[in-house]
Design a protein around this motif. Structure first.
Motif, PDB file in Angstrom:
ATOM      1  N   ASN A 103       0.857  -1.192   0.000  1.00  0.00           N
ATOM      2  CA  ASN A 103       0.000   0.000   0.000  1.00  0.00           C
ATOM      3  C   ASN A 103       0.889   1.237   0.000  1.00  0.00           C
ATOM      4  O   ASN A 103       1.006   1.925   1.005  1.00  0.00           O
ATOM      5  CB  ASN A 103      -0.904   0.029   1.238  1.00  0.00           C
ATOM      6  CG  ASN A 103      -1.804  -1.184   1.345  1.00  0.00           C
ATOM      7  OD1 ASN A 103      -1.872  -1.978   0.424  1.00  0.00           O
ATOM      8  ND2 ASN A 103      -2.490  -1.314   2.455  1.00  0.00           N
ATOM      9  N   ALA A 157      -4.298   5.430  -7.587  1.00  0.00           N
ATOM     10  CA  ALA A 157      -3.780   5.076  -6.260  1.00  0.00           C
ATOM     11  C   ALA A 157      -3.292   6.355  -5.582  1.00  0.00           C
ATOM     12  O   ALA A 157      -2.195   6.841  -5.861  1.00  0.00           O
ATOM     13  CB  ALA A 157      -2.657   4.056  -6.389  1.00  0.00           C
ATOM     14  N   SER A 183       0.400   0.752  -5.774  1.00  0.00           N
ATOM     15  CA  SER A 183      -0.029  -0.410  -4.994  1.00  0.00           C
ATOM     16  C   SER A 183       0.238  -1.693  -5.766  1.00  0.00           C
ATOM     17  O   SER A 183       0.082  -1.731  -6.990  1.00  0.00           O
ATOM     18  CB  SER A 183      -1.532  -0.295  -4.681  1.00  0.00           C
ATOM     19  OG  SER A 183      -2.069  -1.529  -4.284  1.00  0.00           O
TER      20      SER A 183
END
Length: 441
Positions: free
Chosen positions: A98, A164, A169
């Motif tokens: 992430n 993102a 990601s």
């Protein structure tokens, strides 16, 4: 890039080490390019020259830190950077990046944040390129999402900015090298021996089966296991977005979708492949996942002689699976009355197997449900097996029991015709129970 400054200190900041690694990678990359090293010789070249390039940097590091730096460089140039050790860990089933500073894994059913980090967004993007460029895929601000498959079969999804928001990601669903067998699922408590015998008979008797479940619930794993029951003498076509199935039979033809070209054309969808598969004389069609208009083509195939088909879809219960199928059929663009759609589903699908990831991370078959036909405008469902939760134990473990409901499915005659006469005990009814029930009639 400027050469890192000399230092004899044993203490280096993370930014200093990042600069050192960048220097080593850049120097080795220039060497590979200038000497025209072939792709299959690059690993040997990097391992042979890494130490000499490091000596050019004129820095002194403790042995353990030097070894760690060397390994990071090898991972970056030959593997998938900081996440390579996670991919090498057999207990890790999923890796989730992430952004550069937050990396999570799923390990034995539990999500955990790791201490693995990337240097910055650019570092994550380099690893994404390392993954997708050899596969002929691309990702950029104009096309910010991509699905791909690693050489070992692991499934990869990458998302970059502007979609993102917090940085690039990466999500990797690892490919299991050893194919699970039904006995292992019984051992793990995912289903009972009675359920295993019943499902084996259903596959062998060429019932059309839909495996329903949420993301990460184990649908593909169960599909793999059930497809193992298909006889060797049948021609099997598998259709997937990214090939994950590991069928062991000899006569298997695997088909995989193709993304659009740079100009937006040339895509081959699951629907295209399902339609085409009907011209390829399949005995069985196995669709990795129905997620669009191909559901209509799949149902029509099931209804026109291609019985014994298997597929998965996203739904949280057998009843939800029917609603999901209705929605997917309507996505095909055909203006069909809802009753006609339901009739198509009820005549095509014989069995829904519900796979669930419980709160404690365990994956179980929580329902095996017969599609028993229509009553008015409603599809009738009958549970043959069901998981009943009884509570929560120590450490949040979900307590419960998988058991038969005592109801024999209406397609039992088809099982018997295929040579599978299952005993009453499979369905939770003993001989004594049957005698008692007859005496009370």
């Amino acid at each position: 890039m400027a050469q890192p400054a000399s230092s004899t200190s044993a203490r280096f900041s993370s930014s200093d080490l990042a600069k050192l690694k960048r220097f080593l990678i850049d120097a080795l990359s220039r060497g590979i390019e200038s000497e025209g090293i072939a792709f299959d010789q690059r690993a040997t070249f990097i391992k042979q020259h890494l130490k000499s390039v490091f000596e050019q940097a004129r820095v002194s590091l403790p042995d353990d830190i030097q070894r760690a730096v060397f390994q990071d460089v090898l991972n970056d140039m030959l593997g998938y950077g900081p996440i390579q050790p996670l991919l090498d860990d057999p207990d890790v089933s999923e890796v989730m990046v992430n952004g550069p500073k937050k990396v999570y894994v799923e390990k034995k059913g539990q999500l955990t944040r790791t201490n693995v980090t990337f240097d910055d967004d650019a570092h994550v993007l380099r690893i994404i390129d390392r993954i997708i460029l050899p596969l002929g895929r691309r990702v950029d601000p104009d096309s910010p999402t991509v699905d791909a498959r690693l050489p070992d079969g692991s499934r990869v999804n990458a998302v970059v900015q502007p979609v993102a928001i917090d940085g690039p990601s990466i999500t990797i669903r690892k490919f299991r090298k050893d194919k699970l067998q039904i006995a292992q699922l019984v051992e793990y408590g995912s289903l009972t021996q009675s359920m295993a015998e019943f499902l084996r008979a259903c596959v062998m008797a060429r019932l059309n089966i839909v495996i329903s479940g949420g993301t990460g619930s184990g649908k593909t794993t169960l599909l793999n296991v059930l497809s193992g029951f298909i006889p060797e003498n049948e021609r099997i076509l598998t259709i997937e977005d990214a090939a994950e199935l590991q069928l062991q039979q000899d006569h298997v033809l695997r088909l995989e979708t193709k993304p659009a070209n740079v100009d937006g054309g040339g895509a081959t969808t699951i629907r295209d492949l399902v339609r085409n598969s009907l011209r390829m004389r399949p005995d069985r069609i196995v669709v990795g996942e129905c997620r669009g208009g191909e559901a209509l083509d799949m149902l029509q195939a099931m209804n026109t002689g291609h019985d014994g088909s298997l597929t998965t879809l996203h739904a949280n219960s057998p009843r939800d699976a029917l609603s999901r199928l209705e929605t997917l059929v309507l996505m095909a663009g055909m203006d069909l009355p809802i009753k006609v759609v339901r009739q198509q589903i009820s005549s095509a699908v014989d069995l829904i197997v519900q796979q669930t990831r419980l709160k404690d991370g365990a994956r179980k078959v929580t329902a095996v449900t017969e599609v028993a036909g229509m009553e008015g405008d409603t599809i009738v469902l009958t549970d043959v097996f069901k998981f009943e939760q009884t509570g929560i134990g120590e450490g949040g473990k979900v307590l419960g029991e998988l058991k038969a409901t005592g109801i024999r499915p209406m397609f039992s005659s088809r099982l018997e015709a295929a040579g599978y006469k299952l005993g009453a005990e499979i369905f939770g009814t003993s001989i004594a129970d049957r005698l008692n029930s007859r005496q009370h009639r």
